[in-house]
Design a protein around this motif. Sequence first.
Motif, PDB file in Angstrom:
ATOM      1  N   ASN A 197     -31.150  85.306  38.988  1.00 24.62           N
ATOM      2  CA  ASN A 197     -30.543  86.297  39.181  1.00 24.62           C
ATOM      3  C   ASN A 197     -31.464  86.917  39.312  1.00 24.62           C
ATOM      4  OD1 ASN A 197     -28.526  85.248  37.810  1.00 24.62           O
ATOM      5  ND2 ASN A 197     -29.839  83.777  36.965  1.00 24.62           N
ATOM      6  N   ARG A 198     -32.505  87.624  39.506  1.00 22.74           N
ATOM      7  CA  ARG A 198     -33.400  88.620  39.686  1.00 22.74           C
ATOM      8  C   ARG A 198     -34.608  88.931  41.197  1.00 22.74           C
ATOM      9  NH1 ARG A 198     -37.228  88.538  34.247  1.00 22.74           N
ATOM     10  NH2 ARG A 198     -35.646  88.773  32.543  1.00 22.74           N
TER      11      ARG A 198
ATOM     12  N   THR B 219     -39.463  90.028  40.479  1.00 15.42           N
ATOM     13  CA  THR B 219     -39.620  90.787  39.406  1.00 15.42           C
ATOM     14  C   THR B 219     -40.102  90.943  38.733  1.00 15.42           C
ATOM     15  OG1 THR B 219     -40.239  87.794  38.605  1.00 15.42           O
ATOM     16  CG2 THR B 219     -38.258  87.738  38.255  1.00 15.42           C
TER      17      THR B 219
ATOM     18  N   GLU C 184     -35.379  93.726  32.384  1.00 17.12           N
ATOM     19  CA  GLU C 184     -33.834  93.574  32.709  1.00 17.12           C
ATOM     20  C   GLU C 184     -33.069  94.180  33.477  1.00 17.12           C
ATOM     21  OE1 GLU C 184     -33.206  90.943  31.429  1.00 17.12           O
ATOM     22  OE2 GLU C 184     -35.329  90.553  30.391  1.00 17.12           O
ATOM     23  N   LYS C 185     -32.504  94.110  34.095  1.00 22.40           N
ATOM     24  CA  LYS C 185     -31.361  94.846  34.552  1.00 22.40           C
ATOM     25  C   LYS C 185     -31.271  96.048  34.054  1.00 22.40           C
ATOM     26  CE  LYS C 185     -29.398  90.955  37.849  1.00 22.40           C
ATOM     27  NZ  LYS C 185     -28.494  90.392  38.338  1.00 22.40           N
ATOM     28  N   ARG C 186     -30.750  97.415  34.552  1.00 20.40           N
ATOM     29  CA  ARG C 186     -30.924  98.863  34.551  1.00 20.40           C
ATOM     30  C   ARG C 186     -31.695  99.303  33.159  1.00 20.40           C
ATOM     31  NH1 ARG C 186     -26.838  95.594  35.914  1.00 20.40           N
ATOM     32  NH2 ARG C 186     -26.339  95.260  33.743  1.00 20.40           N
TER      33      ARG C 186
END
Length: 156
Positions: A22-23, A26, A59-61
Amino acid sequence: MLWRRKVEPFTRPLVYAWFRLNRGLTLGVRGVVTDGEGRVLLLQHTYVPGWYLPGGGVEKRETAETALAREMQEEAGVRVLGRPTLLSVHSNEPRHPGDHVLVYRVHAWEPCASSAQGEIHELAWFAPDALPEDVTPATRQRIAEALAGAETDPMW
């Protein structure tokens, strides 16, 4: 909640695999916070042993500074005031491939309510020259770099 420490070694590969899917790369943040007496804030998690600087994943964004402010409030009950200073960037490659950690110095802060639910076992303030025995080696090194002028190690 210390049962999490027994489960964590078994769940870590799954969590890391999920992060990688997902990342990709990281990014984590940690904050060095001191009180009026020059003591540094450390915490123990419920899922791993040892004392750590407060922080967590970006986290994203989310910007790194936003993540730091969020994690400091969630984990430690510290509201960051103003902008923290970026001290160093470290690769965590040996333990978590593709992971990097940014270390910030939080100069201005105020206490606030923590929103951590079952993640934090204990919080405490320590003199930099009297850290607990079970502080993690990386945490000990980051404190020496931030507060005692030690040379920055690029590896976590």
